[in-house]
Design a protein around this motif. Structure first.
Motif, PDB file in Angstrom:
ATOM      1  N   ASP A  52      -1.525 -16.226  -1.059  1.00 39.00           N
ATOM      2  CA  ASP A  52      -1.285 -15.828  -0.058  1.00 39.00           C
ATOM      3  C   ASP A  52      -2.727 -15.324   0.904  1.00 39.00           C
ATOM      4  O   ASP A  52      -3.262 -15.123   1.707  1.00 39.00           O
ATOM      5  CB  ASP A  52      -0.592 -14.508   0.471  1.00 39.00           C
ATOM      6  N   GLY A  53      -4.205 -15.041  -0.711  1.00 41.21           N
ATOM      7  CA  GLY A  53      -4.852 -14.843   0.194  1.00 41.21           C
ATOM      8  C   GLY A  53      -5.100 -13.347  -0.319  1.00 41.21           C
ATOM      9  O   GLY A  53      -4.010 -12.927   0.071  1.00 41.21           O
ATOM     10  N   GLY A  54      -6.374 -13.239   0.012  1.00 44.92           N
ATOM     11  CA  GLY A  54      -6.581 -11.197   0.167  1.00 44.92           C
ATOM     12  C   GLY A  54      -6.357 -10.759  -1.301  1.00 44.92           C
ATOM     13  O   GLY A  54      -6.495 -11.393  -2.076  1.00 44.92           O
ATOM     14  N   ASP A  55      -6.892  -9.277  -1.421  1.00 41.57           N
ATOM     15  CA  ASP A  55      -6.736  -8.379  -2.440  1.00 41.57           C
ATOM     16  C   ASP A  55      -5.908  -8.137  -2.432  1.00 41.57           C
ATOM     17  O   ASP A  55      -5.392  -6.817  -1.096  1.00 41.57           O
ATOM     18  CB  ASP A  55      -8.268  -7.984  -1.916  1.00 41.57           C
ATOM     19  N   PRO A  56      -5.191  -7.957  -3.787  1.00 48.50           N
ATOM     20  CA  PRO A  56      -4.033  -7.098  -4.055  1.00 48.50           C
ATOM     21  C   PRO A  56      -3.871  -5.652  -3.968  1.00 48.50           C
ATOM     22  O   PRO A  56      -3.248  -5.558  -3.102  1.00 48.50           O
ATOM     23  CB  PRO A  56      -3.524  -8.065  -4.936  1.00 48.50           C
ATOM     24  N   ALA A  57      -5.282  -4.669  -4.825  1.00 48.72           N
ATOM     25  CA  ALA A  57      -5.227  -4.069  -4.371  1.00 48.72           C
ATOM     26  C   ALA A  57      -5.156  -3.273  -2.887  1.00 48.72           C
ATOM     27  O   ALA A  57      -5.153  -2.256  -2.440  1.00 48.72           O
ATOM     28  CB  ALA A  57      -6.028  -3.772  -5.135  1.00 48.72           C
ATOM     29  N   ALA A  58      -6.273  -3.819  -1.850  1.00 50.89           N
ATOM     30  CA  ALA A  58      -6.359  -3.359  -0.676  1.00 50.89           C
ATOM     31  C   ALA A  58      -4.472  -3.397  -0.328  1.00 50.89           C
ATOM     32  O   ALA A  58      -4.950  -2.449   0.581  1.00 50.89           O
ATOM     33  CB  ALA A  58      -7.980  -3.974  -0.465  1.00 50.89           C
ATOM     34  N   LEU A  59      -4.523  -4.462   0.061  1.00 49.66           N
ATOM     35  CA  LEU A  59      -3.447  -4.577   0.710  1.00 49.66           C
ATOM     36  C   LEU A  59      -2.161  -3.771   0.736  1.00 49.66           C
ATOM     37  O   LEU A  59      -1.863  -3.144   1.338  1.00 49.66           O
ATOM     38  CB  LEU A  59      -2.311  -6.005  -0.191  1.00 49.66           C
ATOM     39  N   ALA A  60      -1.704  -3.009  -0.956  1.00 49.08           N
ATOM     40  CA  ALA A  60      -1.174  -2.012  -1.370  1.00 49.08           C
ATOM     41  C   ALA A  60      -1.613  -1.029  -0.539  1.00 49.08           C
ATOM     42  O   ALA A  60      -0.537  -0.163   0.373  1.00 49.08           O
ATOM     43  CB  ALA A  60      -1.447  -1.937  -3.099  1.00 49.08           C
ATOM     44  N   GLU A  61      -2.723  -0.336  -0.826  1.00 45.87           N
ATOM     45  CA  GLU A  61      -3.426   0.673  -0.287  1.00 45.87           C
ATOM     46  C   GLU A  61      -3.121   0.930   0.816  1.00 45.87           C
ATOM     47  O   GLU A  61      -2.582   1.745   1.600  1.00 45.87           O
ATOM     48  CB  GLU A  61      -5.209   1.355  -0.746  1.00 45.87           C
ATOM     49  N   GLU A  62      -3.808  -0.230   1.722  1.00 46.17           N
ATOM     50  CA  GLU A  62      -3.497  -0.079   3.107  1.00 46.17           C
ATOM     51  C   GLU A  62      -1.514  -0.255   4.197  1.00 46.17           C
ATOM     52  O   GLU A  62      -1.705  -0.373   4.789  1.00 46.17           O
ATOM     53  CB  GLU A  62      -3.769  -1.649   4.084  1.00 46.17           C
ATOM     54  N   PHE A  63      -0.910  -0.887   2.845  1.00 49.31           N
ATOM     55  CA  PHE A  63       0.257  -1.060   3.606  1.00 49.31           C
ATOM     56  C   PHE A  63       1.322   0.085   2.888  1.00 49.31           C
ATOM     57  O   PHE A  63       1.727   0.982   3.902  1.00 49.31           O
ATOM     58  CB  PHE A  63       0.941  -2.474   3.160  1.00 49.31           C
ATOM     59  N   LEU A  64       1.075   0.982   2.047  1.00 50.76           N
ATOM     60  CA  LEU A  64       1.151   2.302   2.049  1.00 50.76           C
ATOM     61  C   LEU A  64       0.644   2.897   3.008  1.00 50.76           C
ATOM     62  O   LEU A  64       1.650   3.994   3.884  1.00 50.76           O
ATOM     63  CB  LEU A  64       1.163   2.768   0.761  1.00 50.76           C
ATOM     64  N   ALA A  65      -0.633   3.356   3.347  1.00 51.50           N
ATOM     65  CA  ALA A  65      -1.096   4.099   4.606  1.00 51.50           C
ATOM     66  C   ALA A  65      -0.035   4.146   6.045  1.00 51.50           C
ATOM     67  O   ALA A  65      -0.049   4.477   6.332  1.00 51.50           O
ATOM     68  CB  ALA A  65      -2.273   3.935   4.441  1.00 51.50           C
ATOM     69  N   ALA A  66      -0.584   2.157   5.754  1.00 47.34           N
ATOM     70  CA  ALA A  66       0.651   2.559   7.514  1.00 47.34           C
ATOM     71  C   ALA A  66       1.923   3.281   7.359  1.00 47.34           C
ATOM     72  O   ALA A  66       2.728   3.488   8.250  1.00 47.34           O
ATOM     73  CB  ALA A  66       0.820   0.661   7.798  1.00 47.34           C
ATOM     74  N   HIS A  67       2.177   3.831   5.662  1.00 48.50           N
ATOM     75  CA  HIS A  67       3.968   3.970   6.250  1.00 48.50           C
ATOM     76  C   HIS A  67       3.837   5.378   6.091  1.00 48.50           C
ATOM     77  O   HIS A  67       5.248   5.750   4.677  1.00 48.50           O
ATOM     78  CB  HIS A  67       4.651   2.737   5.174  1.00 48.50           C
ATOM     79  N   GLY A  68       3.593   6.685   6.030  1.00 51.98           N
ATOM     80  CA  GLY A  68       2.765   7.314   5.905  1.00 51.98           C
ATOM     81  C   GLY A  68       2.700   8.036   4.649  1.00 51.98           C
ATOM     82  O   GLY A  68       3.054   8.906   3.693  1.00 51.98           O
ATOM     83  N   LEU A  69       1.946   6.939   3.844  1.00 52.53           N
ATOM     84  CA  LEU A  69       2.077   7.282   2.123  1.00 52.53           C
ATOM     85  C   LEU A  69       0.135   6.584   2.491  1.00 52.53           C
ATOM     86  O   LEU A  69      -0.339   5.760   1.322  1.00 52.53           O
ATOM     87  CB  LEU A  69       2.365   6.672   0.922  1.00 52.53           C
ATOM     88  N   PRO A  70      -0.709   7.820   2.401  1.00 57.04           N
ATOM     89  CA  PRO A  70      -2.579   7.350   2.061  1.00 57.04           C
ATOM     90  C   PRO A  70      -2.560   8.195   1.095  1.00 57.04           C
ATOM     91  O   PRO A  70      -1.898   8.773   0.473  1.00 57.04           O
ATOM     92  CB  PRO A  70      -2.851   9.078   3.120  1.00 57.04           C
ATOM     93  N   LEU A  71      -2.822   7.193   0.177  1.00 58.58           N
ATOM     94  CA  LEU A  71      -3.403   7.212  -0.783  1.00 58.58           C
ATOM     95  C   LEU A  71      -5.025   6.431  -1.515  1.00 58.58           C
ATOM     96  O   LEU A  71      -5.934   6.328  -2.997  1.00 58.58           O
ATOM     97  CB  LEU A  71      -2.517   6.147  -1.932  1.00 58.58           C
ATOM     98  N   ASP A  72      -5.679   7.543   0.202  1.00 56.06           N
ATOM     99  CA  ASP A  72      -6.934   7.013  -0.157  1.00 56.06           C
ATOM    100  C   ASP A  72      -8.145   8.267  -0.253  1.00 56.06           C
ATOM    101  O   ASP A  72      -8.798   7.612  -0.883  1.00 56.06           O
ATOM    102  CB  ASP A  72      -7.540   6.906   1.302  1.00 56.06           C
ATOM    103  N   ASP A  73      -7.040   9.249  -1.752  1.00 58.38           N
ATOM    104  CA  ASP A  73      -8.476  10.175  -1.696  1.00 58.38           C
ATOM    105  C   ASP A  73      -7.057  10.909  -2.858  1.00 58.38           C
ATOM    106  O   ASP A  73      -6.596  11.859  -2.332  1.00 58.38           O
ATOM    107  CB  ASP A  73      -9.089  11.102  -0.886  1.00 58.38           C
ATOM    108  N   LEU A  74      -7.087  10.450  -4.491  1.00 54.58           N
ATOM    109  CA  LEU A  74      -5.931  10.695  -5.371  1.00 54.58           C
ATOM    110  C   LEU A  74      -6.945  12.154  -6.210  1.00 54.58           C
ATOM    111  O   LEU A  74      -5.626  12.309  -6.901  1.00 54.58           O
ATOM    112  CB  LEU A  74      -6.197   9.633  -6.439  1.00 54.58           C
ATOM    113  N   SER A  75      -8.232  12.378  -5.088  1.00 56.21           N
ATOM    114  CA  SER A  75      -8.328  13.195  -6.318  1.00 56.21           C
ATOM    115  C   SER A  75      -8.266  14.688  -6.085  1.00 56.21           C
ATOM    116  O   SER A  75      -8.665  15.698  -6.607  1.00 56.21           O
ATOM    117  CB  SER A  75      -9.949  13.679  -6.434  1.00 56.21           C
TER     118      SER A  75
END
Length: 412
Positions: free
Chosen positions: A55-78
């Motif tokens: 499918d192309g693309g970066d799976p790590a970035a896709l996972a983070e973007e998809f989660l954020a779009a559905h109410g699970l922002p994981l952009d700062d785990l600190s």
């Protein structure tokens, strides 16, 4: 294709039907790592993402973007976990699966071996929300039957691959490489109860099942790939195996070969965590602690660190996948050798599977894992190869690791 467009194209929203693998509506069918409040009928599926390497693309970035779009922002785990993370959106968390091949892609390593179960995605993210929905139990499945296992390589070919790794170590190409074999067996009936039984095996820290359209993954892993809670990072590499007898435990504790192999991987995991940790915070606890999984003793250590400010899920996955205990050292060189020596891909094994939520990540390494497509069950097993490895002993160790898995799948 941009990450956003790729995400939109592959998004599947709402309950996901399983056609060739009928759902068994049981509280025991849950993703590994899911908290008690989000298991069984206490949660329903909200959205789903599947991704394959093609499918192309970066799976790590896709996972983070998809989660954020559905109410699970994981952009700062600190940052600390919110007191009530699902209060505003109703979302309680998500199951996350990343294949070994996707991990190798993130590491910039080759992934050319053919996959034995190509229906399995390389990335699956399933978002859940709290709430119950009326369900009806399906018609009871027919009798379960598991056929004979067909190995992807013979013991002689496995032993020859061990010798090839030892030769590479002699040349200075690698210090250690983990070799994994695969086998498949035909089945009739519903495989989900068989896969769910794996999670009940003694020592299965990440026991559970994840399903999709025409595929399912059952996990009995005891190994933590990476855990993040309130900004604290943990990985628990496992390396070193003996039979779960008094003599086996003593032999494991006194084996210079096993201890050297283990410490090498602990050092690799320290380096992986250091890439995403605050400077000077990486420590090792419980070095070479012996724990039991089924009929085996295994050596485990705990590596801890404090997450760097602004650490997001995507960077965490890039730093830790695939796990060092199932690759070798140096990681990129070991992955290149794995691609050359293993006849088929690692499929659902040696990847990551677990649970993510706001401020919380808990991913197991998918050792002791089986998968089903519409026609076959698949298992994988192997071990780390060092200069001191004996080919016959390595073949026997892989067989010992997979024996409880196959017996459980067969209903024994």
């Amino acid at each position: 294709m941009s990450h956003r467009k790729s995400t939109e194209r592959m998004r599947k929203v709402g309950p996901y039907g399983v056609e060739t693998l009928p759902q068994v509506l049981s509280a025991s069918i849950d993703a590994p790592g899911a908290p008690a409040a989000c298991r069984g009928g206490a949660r329903t599926e909200r959205a789903r993402l599947h991704w394959h390497r093609g499918d192309g693309g970066d799976p790590a970035a896709l996972a983070e973007e998809f989660l954020a779009a559905h109410g699970l922002p994981l952009d700062d785990l600190s940052r600390p976990t919110p007191a009530h993370p699902h209060a505003a959106t109703g979302v309680c968390g998500a199951a996350l699966y990343l294949s070994a091949a996707a991990g190798a892609l993130l590491a910039g390593a080759p992934t050319g071996a053919p996959e034995p179960a190509p229906t399995l995605p390389d990335l699956a993210v399933v978002v859940y929300e709290h709430g119950r929905t009326p369900t009806t139990r399906p018609t009871p499945p027919g009798p379960w039957r598991l056929g004979a296992w067909t190995e992807s390589w013979t013991p002689q070919q496995h032993a020859a691959a061990v010798d090839a790794v030892r030769a590479a170590i002699g040349r200075g190409d690698v210090y250690q490489t983990n070799l994994v074999g695969h086998a498949a067996a035909p089945y009739t009936g519903d495989p989900l109860p068989a896969l769910a039984r794996l999670g009940a095996l003694p020592g299965a820290r990440y026991g559970g099942v994840l399903t999709g359209d025409g595929w399912a993954i059952g996990c009995a892993s005891p190994e933590t790939l990476v855990e993040v809670t309130d900004g604290h990072l943990i990985t628990r590499p496992i390396k070193g195996t003996r039979p779960a007898t008094a003599a086996g435990r003593a032999e494991l504790l006194t084996s210079a070969k096993e201890r050297a192999e283990h410490i090498m991987i602990v050092d690799l995991e320290r380096n992986d965590l250091a890439r995403v940790a605050r400077t000077g915070t990486v420590t090792v606890d419980d070095l070479f602690t012996v724990r039991r999984w089924c009929d085996l003793w295994q050596a485990e250590s705990t590596v801890r660190a404090a997450a760097a400010n602004g650490l997001g899920l995507a960077d965490l996955l890039r730093a830790t996948c695939p796990g060092g205990s199932v690759t070798g050292a140096p990681k990129h060189a070991a992955l290149t050798q794995i691609n050359a020596l293993e006849p088929v891909g690692r499929g659902a094994s040696m990847g990551a599977l677990g649970w993510v939520a706001p401020g919380r990540v808990d991913l197991g390494l998918t050792i002791r894992t089986a998968a089903a497509d519409g026609h076959h069950l698949h298992t994988w097993a192997g071990g780390g190869i060092t200069w001191d490895s004996d080919p016959a002993a390595e073949v026997a160790e892989a067989a010992a690791k997979v024996t409880p898995i196959r017996a459980t799948l067969a209903g024994r």
